[in-house]
Design a protein around this motif. Sequence first.
Motif, short mmCIF file in Angstrom:
data_model
loop_
_atom_site.label_atom_id
_atom_site.label_comp_id
_atom_site.label_asym_id
_atom_site.label_seq_id
_atom_site.Cartn_x
_atom_site.Cartn_y
_atom_site.Cartn_z
N HIS A 32 -26.65 20.49 13.85
CA HIS A 32 -27.60 19.38 13.75
C HIS A 32 -28.27 19.34 12.39
O HIS A 32 -28.59 18.27 11.88
CB HIS A 32 -28.67 19.48 14.85
N VAL A 33 -28.49 20.51 11.80
CA VAL A 33 -29.11 20.56 10.46
C VAL A 33 -28.08 20.18 9.40
O VAL A 33 -28.40 19.50 8.43
CB VAL A 33 -29.70 21.96 10.19
N TYR A 35 -25.57 18.16 9.74
CA TYR A 35 -25.33 16.72 9.85
C TYR A 35 -26.59 16.09 10.46
O TYR A 35 -26.61 15.75 11.64
CB TYR A 35 -24.11 16.43 10.73
N PRO A 36 -27.65 15.94 9.65
CA PRO A 36 -28.92 15.46 10.20
C PRO A 36 -28.84 14.01 10.66
O PRO A 36 -28.31 13.15 9.99
CB PRO A 36 -29.91 15.62 9.05
N ARG A 37 -29.36 13.79 11.82
CA ARG A 37 -29.50 12.45 12.38
C ARG A 37 -30.70 12.48 13.31
O ARG A 37 -31.07 13.54 13.81
CB ARG A 37 -28.24 12.01 13.11
N CYS A 114 -34.14 24.26 9.41
CA CYS A 114 -33.86 23.47 8.21
C CYS A 114 -33.89 24.30 6.93
O CYS A 114 -33.70 23.76 5.84
CB CYS A 114 -34.82 22.28 8.13
N TRP A 151 -31.51 18.27 0.96
CA TRP A 151 -30.90 18.32 2.29
C TRP A 151 -31.89 18.89 3.31
O TRP A 151 -32.04 18.36 4.42
CB TRP A 151 -29.67 19.19 2.22
N SER A 152 -32.61 19.93 2.95
CA SER A 152 -33.59 20.52 3.86
C SER A 152 -34.71 19.54 4.18
O SER A 152 -35.12 19.41 5.34
CB SER A 152 -34.19 21.79 3.25
N ALA A 155 -33.27 16.71 6.40
CA ALA A 155 -32.99 17.18 7.75
C ALA A 155 -34.27 17.38 8.55
O ALA A 155 -34.36 16.96 9.71
CB ALA A 155 -32.19 18.49 7.70
N SER A 156 -35.27 18.00 7.94
CA SER A 156 -36.51 18.25 8.68
C SER A 156 -37.26 16.95 8.99
O SER A 156 -37.81 16.79 10.07
CB SER A 156 -37.40 19.23 7.93
#
Length: 192
Positions: A32-33, A35-37, A114, A151-152, A155-156
Amino acid sequence: MAEAEESPGDPGTASPRPLMRDLKAVGKKFMHVLYPRRSNTLLRDWDLWGPLILCVTLALMLQRGSADSEKDGGPQFAEVFVVVWFGAVTITVNSKLLGGNISFFQSLCVLGYCILPLTVAMLICRLVLLAEPGPINFMVRLFVVTVMFAWSVVASTAFLADSQPPNRKALAIYPVFLFYFVISWMILTFTP
């Protein structure tokens, strides 16, 4: 006389199922992290195993080792550990004070998971540091850390955005940005 069958939940049987179940859950959260959605899976099924593993891994990779006893690298592990957990707790308290509808441990879970891109960045930077030091080396490390930092943050915020009131999202996201920036800076400035 017929023998009684043991049920799967019987304490007399040792089953690896709970361990595999937990490992699969941690793996799913890692995905999930990566491929964040917008999803509440990470929030609904929170745990602290993944964040603990990532924090310890990052702290061990950032630890400097040397032969003399004065600079044995000991404090770096504790520093990284404290920065990660104190930062996550501070962001969580900020989120709750701003009126967020997320629990304390859900927020810690999201912020901890994350860190995965930054842990990958640290691994890549350690490999890049094996080459000759120079401006190209630094530019590669800067690029990797910048991408993983972004990215972190993305994602968060994908997981935490819906938990904040609409008029206070920027106030909740800014500390997240600073949190990952500090960790990214620690990674970028690392020299073995």
